[in-house]
Each structure stands twice: as structure tokens, then as C-alpha cells.
Design an enzyme around this catalytic site. Structure first.
Site, PDB file in Angstrom:
ATOM      1  N   HIS A 106      25.624 -23.294 -12.765  1.00 30.64           N
ATOM      2  CA  HIS A 106      25.228 -24.517 -12.838  1.00 30.64           C
ATOM      3  C   HIS A 106      25.272 -25.432 -11.335  1.00 30.64           C
ATOM      4  CE1 HIS A 106      22.879 -28.158 -14.489  1.00 30.64           C
ATOM      5  NE2 HIS A 106      23.901 -28.698 -13.874  1.00 30.64           N
ATOM      6  N   ASP A 142      24.112 -26.849 -20.780  1.00 28.98           N
ATOM      7  CA  ASP A 142      25.162 -26.824 -19.763  1.00 28.98           C
ATOM      8  C   ASP A 142      26.440 -27.433 -20.208  1.00 28.98           C
ATOM      9  OD1 ASP A 142      23.300 -25.988 -17.902  1.00 28.98           O
ATOM     10  OD2 ASP A 142      22.546 -27.944 -17.674  1.00 28.98           O
TER      11      ASP A 142
HETATM   12  C1  GAR Z   1      20.847 -21.835  -8.965  1.00 25.97           C
HETATM   13  O1  GAR Z   1      21.199 -23.130  -8.183  1.00 25.97           O
HETATM   14  C2  GAR Z   1      21.510 -22.100 -10.420  1.00 25.97           C
HETATM   15  O2  GAR Z   1      22.689 -22.984 -10.266  1.00 25.97           O
HETATM   16  C3  GAR Z   1      20.384 -22.666 -11.185  1.00 25.97           C
HETATM   17  O3  GAR Z   1      19.265 -22.243 -10.589  1.00 25.97           O
HETATM   18  C4  GAR Z   1      19.254 -21.701  -9.196  1.00 25.97           C
HETATM   19  C5  GAR Z   1      19.227 -20.174  -9.331  1.00 25.97           C
HETATM   20  O4  GAR Z   1      18.868 -19.891  -7.980  1.00 25.97           O
HETATM   21  N1  GAR Z   1      20.707 -23.008 -12.351  1.00 25.97           N
HETATM   22  C6  GAR Z   1      20.191 -24.144 -13.280  1.00 25.97           C
HETATM   23  O5  GAR Z   1      19.834 -25.058 -12.563  1.00 25.97           O
HETATM   24  C7  GAR Z   1      20.414 -23.869 -14.681  1.00 25.97           C
HETATM   25  N2  GAR Z   1      20.617 -24.976 -15.495  1.00 25.97           N
HETATM   26  P1  GAR Z   1      19.129 -18.132  -7.730  1.00 25.97           P
HETATM   27  O6  GAR Z   1      17.476 -17.747  -8.415  1.00 25.97           O
HETATM   28  O7  GAR Z   1      18.717 -18.150  -6.115  1.00 25.97           O
HETATM   29  O8  GAR Z   1      19.907 -17.492  -8.044  1.00 25.97           O
END
Ligand code: GAR
Length: 198
Positions: A106, A142
């Protein structure tokens, strides 16, 4: 692994597996988004990758979709489910099927700024330090036990975009490290506390 977006955390973990830094294999990659980057990256690496339509809801899986995700993961005999930008809340039957075996990354220092666009929430709030959190997934949003966190300073001239980029970079260090520790059996969970044995 499950994701909905770009898949940069998937790439960081897949690279760490390929480099022998994580003693595990990626059994299957699933997404609720057909043209997601994570599926494209998985296919480039010749890993099993599957789109499963999420159904009629916007923020969770419907019953059929939940059943299809659980079946695909059970058929692939996964030990651990790694959420990497999976943007739907997992509920009852899914959580029960894999209790204590789902982890997530997160983009904030939880419990601050749960939910969406946490880097923007941090910037708007005016905090001086934010970061990222790897945690177990439970029925809360979360909210599960925290495995590890990495800080990222908020700079005076940060935009949402620049801050998000640095948080992403921190995630790419933290997440593979946490998954490796779990794969090596180096962490123990005691209630809300996660103990690193090494
Ligand atoms: C990441 O920053 C992760 O922390 C966030 O989505 C992004 C995915 O990036 N997740 C959340 O916000 C979940 N609550 P990615 O597809 O490049 O790995």
C-alpha cells in the site's frame, strides 16, 4: 500474483525471483483488467496469466468472479497470494479460502491514508514523511498486520506525480524483500505483530 494496473511491483518481484533472491515460483498471474500491464509483463515472461471478468460491482468481485479467482488460485496450488496493485476489496469466501496467506503493498505508512490515491492524501494533508507498507490482508480495508514499512520524505516542491514515483521506487525495494522473508519462513505473526526472526 493479482493486479489491476501497470504491474511495476510484479516486475520487481518477478526479477527478484529470476535472480534467485526469492526462493519461490510465480505460479499464476490474475487480473480483473483485460489489458493491464501486469498481464502483459507476465506473458512476456512466459508465466501463466489470466484475465477474469470481475462482474457487476466496481470495487469488489461479484460471487461468480470470486469463485473463479479462488478456483484458478487453488488449481495453481499457490501457497501465498501477492496483491500488486489489485484494486478490488477481497471479501468473505476469498479471504476464508486463503486466510493468513494474502499480502498487499500500500502506498502510505498505514494506518495513515488507507484507501485510494494515498500519496495524494499525504500531500494534501501536509505530512513531511510518507512511504509504503507491506501487510497481511484481512477483512478490513488496508488494515491487516504490518510486515514492514519504508519511509519516503515529502519534499516542498513535490507534485502528486513526483511523490508517487518515489513511493513506487520504495515499494520495489520493500515488497520483494518481504516476499523473500515469507518464502524463507523468516517471519512469524503474533496477533497484530509480525516478528522478523532474522
Ligand atoms: C502501487 O503503488 C500499490 O501500492 C497500489 O497500486 C500501485 C500499483 O502499481 N496499491 C493500492 O493502492 C492498493 N490499495 P503497479 O501496478 O505498478 O505495481
Amino acid at each position: 500474483m493479482l493486479g489491476s494496473g501497470k504491474g511495476s511491483n510484479f516486475v520487481a518481484i518477478a526479477d527478484a525471483v529470476a535472480a534467485g533472491k526469492i526462493p519461490a515460483q510465480i505460479a499464476i498471474v490474475l487480473s480483473d483488467v483485460e489489458n493491464s500491464g501486469i498481464l502483459a509483463h507476465a506473458r512476456e515472461r512466459n508465466l501463466p496469466a489470466q484475465f477474469i471478468p470481475p462482474g457487476k460491482f466496481r470495487t469488489k468481485l461479484d460471487e461468480d468472479a470470486e469463485r473463479a479467482f479462488v478456483k484458478a488460485l487453488q488449481d495453481a496450488k499457490v501457497d501465498l497470494i501477492v496483491l500488486a496493485g489489485f484494486m478490488r476489496v477481497l471479501k468473505g469466501d476469498f479471504l476464508r479460502a486463503f486466510e493468513g496467506r494474502i499480502v498487499n503493498v500500500h502506498p502510505s505508512l498505514l494506518p495513515s491514508f488507507p484507501g485510494l490515491e494515498s500519496w495524494k492524501q499525504a500531500l494534501d494533508h501536509g505530512v513531511k514523511v510518507t512511504g509504503c507498507t507491506v501487510h497481511f490482508v484481512d477483512a478490513g480495508i488496508d488494515a491487516g498486520a504490518i510486515i514492514d514499512q519504508q519511509t519516503v520524505p515529502v519534499l516542498d516542491n513535490d507534485t502528486a506525480e513526483s511523490l508517487h514515483q518515489r513511493i513506487h521506487a520504495a515499494e520495489h525495494e520493500l515488497y520483494p524483500k518481504c516476499v523473500a522473508a515469507i518464502a524463507r519462513g523468516e517471519i512469524a505473526v503474533q496477533g497484530r505483530k509480525v516478528i522478523w526472526k532474522k
